[in-house]
Design an enzyme around this catalytic site. Structure first.
Site, mmCIF file in Angstrom:
data_model
loop_
_atom_site.group_PDB
_atom_site.id
_atom_site.type_symbol
_atom_site.label_atom_id
_atom_site.label_comp_id
_atom_site.label_asym_id
_atom_site.label_seq_id
_atom_site.Cartn_x
_atom_site.Cartn_y
_atom_site.Cartn_z
ATOM 1 N N GLU A 113 0.804 -1.224 0.000
ATOM 2 C CA GLU A 113 0.000 0.000 0.000
ATOM 3 C C GLU A 113 0.833 1.267 0.000
ATOM 4 O O GLU A 113 0.472 2.254 -0.667
ATOM 5 C CB GLU A 113 -0.955 0.006 1.199
ATOM 6 C CG GLU A 113 -2.141 -0.957 1.075
ATOM 7 C CD GLU A 113 -1.825 -2.399 1.428
ATOM 8 O OE1 GLU A 113 -0.659 -2.683 1.789
ATOM 9 O OE2 GLU A 113 -2.728 -3.255 1.348
ATOM 10 N N HIS B 246 -10.905 -4.176 10.664
ATOM 11 C CA HIS B 246 -11.498 -4.073 9.328
ATOM 12 C C HIS B 246 -12.716 -3.168 9.277
ATOM 13 O O HIS B 246 -13.484 -3.228 8.329
ATOM 14 C CB HIS B 246 -11.875 -5.469 8.803
ATOM 15 C CG HIS B 246 -10.736 -6.196 8.157
ATOM 16 N ND1 HIS B 246 -9.564 -6.476 8.812
ATOM 17 C CD2 HIS B 246 -10.566 -6.689 6.902
ATOM 18 C CE1 HIS B 246 -8.737 -7.123 7.996
ATOM 19 N NE2 HIS B 246 -9.323 -7.264 6.830
HETATM 20 C C1 LIG Z 1 -2.645 -4.382 4.579
HETATM 21 C C2 LIG Z 1 -3.699 -5.207 3.966
HETATM 22 N N1 LIG Z 1 -3.914 -5.106 2.645
HETATM 23 C C3 LIG Z 1 -4.857 -5.851 2.061
HETATM 24 C C4 LIG Z 1 -5.610 -6.722 2.792
HETATM 25 C C5 LIG Z 1 -6.666 -7.579 2.111
HETATM 26 N N2 LIG Z 1 -6.269 -8.976 2.142
HETATM 27 C C6 LIG Z 1 -6.767 -9.849 3.022
HETATM 28 S S1 LIG Z 1 -6.102 -11.375 2.874
HETATM 29 C C7 LIG Z 1 -5.155 -10.883 1.566
HETATM 30 C C8 LIG Z 1 -4.329 -11.859 0.800
HETATM 31 C C9 LIG Z 1 -3.069 -12.157 1.395
HETATM 32 O O1 LIG Z 1 -2.479 -13.150 0.615
HETATM 33 P P1 LIG Z 1 -1.543 -14.216 1.276
HETATM 34 O O2 LIG Z 1 -0.623 -13.531 2.222
HETATM 35 O O3 LIG Z 1 -0.921 -14.982 0.183
HETATM 36 O O4 LIG Z 1 -2.509 -15.105 2.169
HETATM 37 P P2 LIG Z 1 -3.618 -16.171 1.736
HETATM 38 O O5 LIG Z 1 -4.940 -15.481 1.868
HETATM 39 O O6 LIG Z 1 -3.330 -16.597 0.353
HETATM 40 O O7 LIG Z 1 -3.491 -17.265 2.714
HETATM 41 C C10 LIG Z 1 -5.342 -9.542 1.301
HETATM 42 C C11 LIG Z 1 -4.655 -8.806 0.236
HETATM 43 C C12 LIG Z 1 -5.371 -6.796 4.167
HETATM 44 N N3 LIG Z 1 -6.071 -7.593 4.969
HETATM 45 N N4 LIG Z 1 -4.398 -6.037 4.722
#
Ligand SMILES: Cc1ncc(C[n+]2csc(CCOP(=O)(O)OP(=O)(O)O)c2C)c(N)n1
Ligand SMILES: Cc1ncc(C[n+]2csc(CCOP(=O)(O)OP(=O)(O)O)c2C)c(N)n1
Ligand SMILES: [Mg+2]
Ligand SMILES: [Mg+2]
Lengths: 351, 329, 329, 351
Positions: free
Chosen positions: D61, D130
């Site tokens: 971000e 959130h």
């Molecule tokens: C700072 C932030 N940006 C965006 C999000 C939205 N978000 C929630 S889970 C996620 C995916 C994260 O991917 P990964 O670390 O690969 O975990 P996975 O869900 O695949 O287990 C995102 C972008 C968030 N929670 N926090």
């Protein structure tokens, strides 16, 4: 036994005593072990407590705040220092999303006893990115405690109280207070994290001030007194929790309120004090309360502009006089603005 | 990249001499307390700025940090506007709003310098993204110190640049220190910034910042490839900041580094080393250099006089320009 | 690390089966709208949680993210407290304050999970720093997804862990996606997280998350070295999230990934693959497995009943615990 | 020609029209190209304008905000979207230190025309990290413009005005407004970024509301009207610059003020409105103004707690009645709190 110490010495002594009292206390921050030692406040600590407990760090404000939090979760009590509050903006994720909420959101199982010391720069062309005064942001976030000491006595007492507190405490230090000196008891003592202090009594108007603006408020009160106006100066050293009762009490007595804050006007801390007094002391207010705060623009660098940017005693005084219907005070317009961009005349820059 | 000819080599030397002399002039006058803002001098680091910028076109972009004087000047930024800014005058490049840590000269593609560590990096990447979206063949150079690579935004910036194969060259000036902090307190001895950049998927290399021709050659190659669409590059050059982190003085006595270390680096001075080389090789002669020096001296004196004489911004103007006036799409 | 014996292997299988059955139970009941919070299921990713946690001691720490169920359960977190939390009850591990994305069970060293991407990483590093300062020989495991490595705080966290040689193992679960975003829109194809970690100065490796014994072996070695003081390690395991990013359903139809891709990964199911292997090798027999399954089923039913019956937190308690009460130093 | 559109459709149409009008406009954010398209607001745009101009991004971000700024410096007009305002905390460095200050600190040479869309989560157990509502932080920072549209009409008009503005504009969208529908003109039009709107006239009290709380304020005003109390509802859709004149005018007329904001109470946006009215309308105020805002605690997840956490029409109504000395309204206590944690009864979670 009380000695005459500077604010700087008081902070260092508080840190030293906390470290001696509890092996869990450690100090971390960019430059805490360097020859300048955060404007002198951490000098000598590494020699005394070793490099494990007094440590410089990579320029990674957000992660290092997370590190502080993690260590606190397992029993440590970190004191973090940032040479400018502006740098802590990089750590707001950890401060706002984690530190502030941890105890509450995990059902009250585990506190986060960390102290984050943030320096507010001012003068000598610190400019837009090195002299913000962002207490309002921190004081908006539930779960944080926020204090801004003014006197060396309170610097030590609030620092010790902050370290002993099991919650994240943001301690904002204004650079123009570091050389201030005054009596400081030798022993460990605490200044409560939720109390304001009446620094001067008066019946005609309340001047509520934060941080460095307390000095300007006291100057204004002195000047006002010379023309027969007695202002009460309330130092709001605890921003969160705020000592609303004391403020309301003072305003109930004086009927007039001017708030002098080091931050911006819009949504600055002064807005909260006005809101509290409007809510709770409306019937006592003889006229609309006022804010003496930074104009809503970034800090300009040139000392000529900075002189106009920062409000001073005269601005507070003018506001009080206007509220009382007193004629404006006579005074000369600023001559040499270079005198206004340093904390004291001996200062030869840069910070 | 072909080796530079005599004229180009003299220009390189002149560019470094000019920055050195300007920085020394600032240092000499800082104690007068007329330049009332923090200054982070580039003395000792001139080779990188000059070598890098010699490979750029006028339309290319550069951005920098708190230590921006050399980059700004090497890219062609106005000396008068820089000194005006240091003196807090309305003739300054920010009209006195910014000071030494906020240099800008859009007319030569120097889009800005900001002193929050790491903060100009993604912005520089964004200018390259803009160029790509606009179909321009500009290259952006982002200058920064090795300490900056400790900020998370460095990794984020490199990652996005790599992803989009953006026309940006990351130029890391490794002067060993972040303020007074040595490497030992900031990263593992095996940390390798070149390997880090490569692991993000971009080209990377390391060179000697005291050798302006090496800087020129490595950067020239990188810039050509980047402009041709190869995606970003990361270059690290070793260098040394001679004076204190912030301010005009030497500070080898205060304890964070040794006089010996300083002397060893000073012996590799990028300016005097190159000067000797060009003299030795007969590229320039002493008289020509004297002429150059005198000419630079006159330029500096004129710019200083200008800065001193210029007006301060008016107090009435203080609140102006908080917002840009919008013309619509 | 010696290969696990029959009992240990059965425990591994049981651990995975248990997580699978719990997650499926949650998925089955989610539509009842009693678990009113976002849930990010671990189905398909059980091998990593179980393999990693089998190498840890009770006193070791772990932390996780929005997708924490498997990690919490594998480390020994209370099932009743987890389900209570999903149902928003006062018996929940956060007393209903947190929901599925905020699991914690300090009694087993599971110090917390937080859903801001990257936010628990430096905190986990901080717990390892605490252990080091306290002279404890605990190891901390930080679980996170591959998307998390795009946040700057990942690099910052690895860097500090490397610098201080902290007892922390970074366990990256590469399930290809960050929400619905595939690798192509997030990083350069040559980006190599193992190389990134190594460039920071730490040990790193990559394995198959569908092979619980490989996870166990690699992690066991890393944990032993880390505990012995070698400094941190980074391990990446390939895996796949079977259900939608958030919620109980399959979503291969909505367009961000293909049914074929899903089926290919499903064919490598960490649970059924290992089950077949152990059956084949005679480590367990069908009857024993039926018994295990029944036992787990009873545990789940009991925990679900418990969660349903439990009281909601009282409205009066809402404001409690904003601050911790302080006892002084 | 006006059609009935949802807030979501209005935002998408505004984006579409801006992209068609100016090739410099592009859209970036986690998930803008995914099947959900930021709650539907970006669906179809990639197909229409191509992957260069509508792009997903790495979870970075802070850097991506810097990228937006940099591209704006060279002539682009990015629209960034974050699915939760909470994620934008990671980008506050770029927003506060760079975007907000760039035009001013570089002497007015170069604007930063970026729009940052931030979603405020609520309900279905979004919980502490959130569902923050951080408008006060953004509105505190000089150089930013901050708007919170409520109606589909304003969502489109403010969005277009934001994209056309040469300054960083923060546009906060409340998830519980996305399905709201109403008339939206087909053509491009602008709603000014600095004007409030009177949504209902009345002479007994002013209810100033932000974002989703406007709906609760209108409900409260309806209920009040049934007992003969006429409240004026002022929707503060522009938080910075704020339309102080309109607020002061309304308060001068009614003499009573209740502010209903989606954020926390202390130093929330409600504090600024109270401060402005205390300063400028003191003489008109018949009693102390009041805040209806979130209690100063993180959002609890359990729907039972969330129901108590979020203030509603009844809270606004009670405050107005108290100020007027009217007896409390009779109403039943909440029964099923599950009904209160979703925007509409059809909702089946999760977000
Ligand atoms: C700072 C932030 N940006 C965006 C999000 C939205 N978000 C929630 S889970 C996620 C995916 C994260 O991917 P990964 O670390 O690969 O975990 P996975 O869900 O695949 O287990 C995102 C972008 C968030 N929670 N926090
Ligand atoms: C976010 C942030 N943290 C800390 C600082 C204080 N600071 C100013 S310059 C500097 C050193 C940066 O080191 P490097 O990038 O190597 O640049 P150098 O000064 O060596 O040229 C630091 C830490 C800052 N300006 N911003
Ligand atoms: Mg350096
Ligand atoms: Mg993933």
């Amino acid at each position: 036994m009380s000695r005459d110490l500077t604010f700087t010495q008081a902070v260092r002594e508080a840190t030293d005593q906390c470290m001696a009292a509890d092996a869990g206390v450690y100090v971390m921050g960019l430059g805490v072990t360097d020859p300048k030692g955060i404007f002198g406040t951490t000098l000598g600590l590494e020699e005394k407590y070793g490099p494990e407990r007094v440590l410089d760090m990579p320029a990674s404000e957000n992660a290092m705040t997370g590190v502080a939090i993690g260590s606190a979760l397992v029993g440590m009590r970190p004191i973090m220092a940032h040479q400018r509050v502006d740098f802590a903006i990089l750590a707001l994720d950890q401060i706002i999303n984690n530190a502030a909420k941890w105890h509450y959101m995990f059902g009250g199982q585990c506190g986060v006893p960390i102290v984050i010391r943030l320096m507010i720069g001012r003068g000598w062309g610190q400019g837009p990115q090195h002299s913000q005064s962002l207490q309002a942001i921190f004081a908006h976030i539930p779960g944080l405690k926020v204090v801004m000491p003014v006197t060396p006595h309170d610097a030590k007492g609030l620092m010790i109280a902050a370290v002993e507190d099991d919650n994240p405490v943001i301690l904002l230090e204004h650079r123009w207070l570091h050389n201030l000196h005054g009596p400081v008891p030798e022993e460990m003592y605490r200044v409560p994290l939720d109390k304001a202090a009446v620094r001067r009594e008066g019946g005609d108007a309340t001047i509520a001030a934060t941080s460095y603006m307390t000095l300007e408020a006291l100057r204004a009160a002195d000047d006002l007194s010379r023309t027969g106006i007695e202002a009460e100066v309330v130092e709001v050293r605890s921003l969160k929790p705020i000592d609303a009762d004391l403020l309301v009490e003072s305003v109930a007595k004086t009927g007039r309120l001017v708030v002098a804050d080091t931050g911006w006007r819009t949504l600055g801390f002064s807005a909260e004090i006005l809101a509290i007094c409007a809510e709770r002391a409306h019937a006592h207010l003889k006229c609309g309360p006022r804010r003496v705060a930074l104009p809503d623009i970034p800090t300009p660098t040139s000392h000529v502009l900075a002189a106009a940017y920062y409000p001073r005693a005269a601005d507070i005084e003018d506001n009080v006089r206007e509220m009382l219907g007193a004629p404006p005070a006579e005074r000369e317009r600023d001559g040499d603005t270079t005198l206004l961009d340093v904390p004291d005349p001996d200062f030869t820059g840069p910070f | 990249m072909k080796t530079p000819g005599s004229e180009a080599r003299t220009r390189l030397l002149r560019g470094m001499m000019r920055i050195r002399l300007i920085e020394e002039a600032i240092a000499d006058r800082y104690a007068e307390q007329q330049m009332r803002c923090p200054v982070h001098l580039s003395i000792g680091q001139e080779g990188i700025a000059v070598g890098v910028c010699a490979t750029l076109r006028a339309g290319d972009y550069t951005m920098s940090t708190h230590r921006a004087h050399a980059h700004y000047l090497a890219k062609g930024g106005s000396l008068k506007a820089m000194l005006g800014e240091l003196y807090g005058k309305e003739t300054g490049c920010c009209g006195g709003r910014g000071g030494s840590m906020h240099l800008v000269d859009r007319s030569v593609g120097f889009l800005g310098a900001t002193p929050i560590v790491g903060s100009s990096l993604p912005v520089a990447v964004g200018t390259a993204f803009g160029s790509q979206l606009q179909g321009e063949d500009r290259v952006t150079v982002a200058f920064f110190g090795e300490g900056t690579t400790e900020e998370g935004v460095f990794a984020e910036s490199v990652n996005f640049a790599a992803l989009k194969r953006l026309p940006v060259v990351f130029v890391c000036e490794n002067n060993l220190y972040s303020v007074y902090s040595p490497p030992e307190v900031r990263f593992h001895p095996d940390r390798d910034r070149v390997a880090l950049a490569k692991a993000h998927g971009i080209a990377a290399g390391k060179g000697d910042g005291n050798d302006v021709e090496q800087v020129l050659a490595m950067t020239g190659e990188a810039v050509a490839a980047v402009r041709a669409g190869s995606g970003p590059a990361f270059l690290e050059f070793d260098t040394y900041r001679w004076r204190e982190h912030c301010g005009p003085n030497y500070d080898n006595d205060i304890g964070y580094r040794t006089e010996e270390e300083f002397l060893a680096w000073q012996a590799q001075c990028p300016v005097s080393g190159y000067r000797s080389l060009l003299l030795e090789q007969g590229v320039v002669d002493g008289a020509a250099l004297d002429g150059i020096e005198a000419e630079i001296g006159r330029e500096i004196e004129a710019a200083l006089a200008d800065a001193r004489q210029a007006s301060f911004p008016s107090v009435e103007s203080m609140a102006a320009d908080l917002y840009a006036e919008s013309g619509g799409l």
